[in-house]
Write a protein that holds these residues in place. Structure first.
Motif, PDB file in Angstrom:
ATOM      1  N   UNK A  49      36.959   5.599 -41.181  1.00 42.12           N
ATOM      2  CA  UNK A  49      35.913   4.643 -40.821  1.00 42.12           C
ATOM      3  C   UNK A  49      34.579   5.034 -41.448  1.00 42.12           C
ATOM      4  N   UNK A  50      33.858   4.043 -41.960  1.00 39.33           N
ATOM      5  CA  UNK A  50      32.518   4.284 -42.507  1.00 39.33           C
ATOM      6  C   UNK A  50      31.539   4.673 -41.411  1.00 39.33           C
ATOM      7  N   UNK A  51      31.875   4.391 -40.154  1.00 41.40           N
ATOM      8  CA  UNK A  51      31.005   4.706 -39.025  1.00 41.40           C
ATOM      9  C   UNK A  51      31.160   6.153 -38.555  1.00 41.40           C
ATOM     10  N   UNK A  52      32.127   6.883 -39.104  1.00 42.56           N
ATOM     11  CA  UNK A  52      32.421   8.257 -38.689  1.00 42.56           C
ATOM     12  C   UNK A  52      31.630   9.259 -39.509  1.00 42.56           C
ATOM     13  N   UNK A  53      31.075  10.265 -38.844  1.00 41.99           N
ATOM     14  CA  UNK A  53      30.376  11.356 -39.522  1.00 41.99           C
ATOM     15  C   UNK A  53      30.708  12.681 -38.855  1.00 41.99           C
ATOM     16  N   UNK A  54      30.881  13.701 -39.680  1.00 43.49           N
ATOM     17  CA  UNK A  54      30.990  15.068 -39.166  1.00 43.49           C
ATOM     18  C   UNK A  54      29.574  15.618 -39.129  1.00 43.49           C
ATOM     19  N   UNK A  55      29.107  15.984 -37.942  1.00 45.02           N
ATOM     20  CA  UNK A  55      27.744  16.488 -37.769  1.00 45.02           C
ATOM     21  C   UNK A  55      27.705  17.971 -38.113  1.00 45.02           C
ATOM     22  N   UNK A  56      28.665  18.716 -37.582  1.00 46.75           N
ATOM     23  CA  UNK A  56      28.820  20.146 -37.852  1.00 46.75           C
ATOM     24  C   UNK A  56      30.222  20.527 -37.403  1.00 46.75           C
ATOM     25  N   UNK A  82      29.029   7.387 -30.308  1.00 47.22           N
ATOM     26  CA  UNK A  82      30.018   8.167 -29.576  1.00 47.22           C
ATOM     27  C   UNK A  82      30.116   9.538 -30.227  1.00 47.22           C
ATOM     28  N   UNK A  83      29.908  10.566 -29.419  1.00 46.74           N
ATOM     29  CA  UNK A  83      29.993  11.946 -29.889  1.00 46.74           C
ATOM     30  C   UNK A  83      31.354  12.507 -29.495  1.00 46.74           C
ATOM     31  N   UNK A  84      31.930  13.309 -30.381  1.00 46.06           N
ATOM     32  CA  UNK A  84      33.199  13.973 -30.116  1.00 46.06           C
ATOM     33  C   UNK A  84      32.969  15.456 -30.357  1.00 46.06           C
ATOM     34  N   UNK A  85      33.170  16.232 -29.312  1.00 40.15           N
ATOM     35  CA  UNK A  85      32.922  17.669 -29.372  1.00 40.15           C
ATOM     36  C   UNK A  85      34.204  18.411 -29.028  1.00 40.15           C
ATOM     37  N   UNK A  86      34.572  19.380 -29.874  1.00 32.71           N
ATOM     38  CA  UNK A  86      35.764  20.195 -29.627  1.00 32.71           C
ATOM     39  C   UNK A  86      35.282  21.520 -29.051  1.00 32.71           C
ATOM     40  N   UNK A  87      35.696  21.792 -27.816  1.00 33.47           N
ATOM     41  CA  UNK A  87      35.250  22.982 -27.091  1.00 33.47           C
ATOM     42  C   UNK A  87      36.410  23.958 -26.980  1.00 33.47           C
ATOM     43  N   UNK A  88      36.232  25.195 -27.488  1.00 31.16           N
ATOM     44  CA  UNK A  88      37.317  26.182 -27.411  1.00 31.16           C
ATOM     45  C   UNK A  88      37.684  26.504 -25.965  1.00 31.16           C
TER      46      UNK A  88
END
Length: 172
Positions: free
Chosen positions: A18-25, A38-44
């Motif tokens: 999707x053009x709307x998707x970005x990897x922030x870090x 919408x933020x998606x965060x992967x938490x260990x």
């Protein structure tokens, strides 16, 4: 490959088209849909063997008045939601919509896509209603205002963007 790497790979492979998707870090992503981000965060996990937690959330409104009727309305809505929940964060006076799911081998592409889509739809559906009744700003408005401040570099004493009326410095 670790469970965190598998989770991040699945997120990037599923949403990266999707053009709307970005990897922030690393382990943090954003998808813009409607007026929602919408933020998606992967938490260990706490231990290496634990599955990571994938937190999917949208800031619905910022700077909202903390009123008992708002909290009652959000709790009532939470009881009706099929997943996820509204939350209030005192710092920033934020209303969020949040859902968490397990990452790793058992995370499903369809579930991830449906979660991101539903959170965006819910945030987009309720942001205007909350602002109209309790004040504050939608996330899109916060981002646009921040961009304008960055572009113009001019603010008044209250942090509001000041526009030049075009009269100063012109000769008639």
């Amino acid at each position: 490959m670790t469970a965190i790497q598998k989770t991040c790979d699945l997120i990037e492979r599923t949403l990266g088209k999707s053009a709307a998707f970005r990897k922030v870090e690393d382990r943090l992503y954003v998808v813009k849909q409607g007026s929602a981000y919408v933020m998606i965060s992967v938490i260990p996990g706490k231990k290496e063997a634990d599955k990571p937690l994938v937190r999917v959330y949208a800031q619905v409104v910022s700077g909202v008045r903390p009123e008992a009727s708002l909290f009652k309305q959000l709790l009532t809505l939470n009881a009706k939601m099929r997943f996820g929940a509204f939350a209030y964060i005192p710092e920033g006076m934020l209303v969020m919509f949040v859902h968490s799911m397990l990452g790793g081998d058992h995370m499903d592409e369809k579930e991830l896509h449906a979660t991101v889509t539903d959170i965006a739809l819910i945030a987009d559906a309720y942001d205007d209603r909350i602002v109209a009744r309790y004040g504050g700003q939608r996330m899109q408005d916060v981002v646009e205002e921040s961009a304008m401040k960055h572009i113009l570099g001019v603010e008044d004493d209250h942090g509001n963007v000041v526009f030049d009326d075009g009269k100063e410095g012109k000769s008639s």
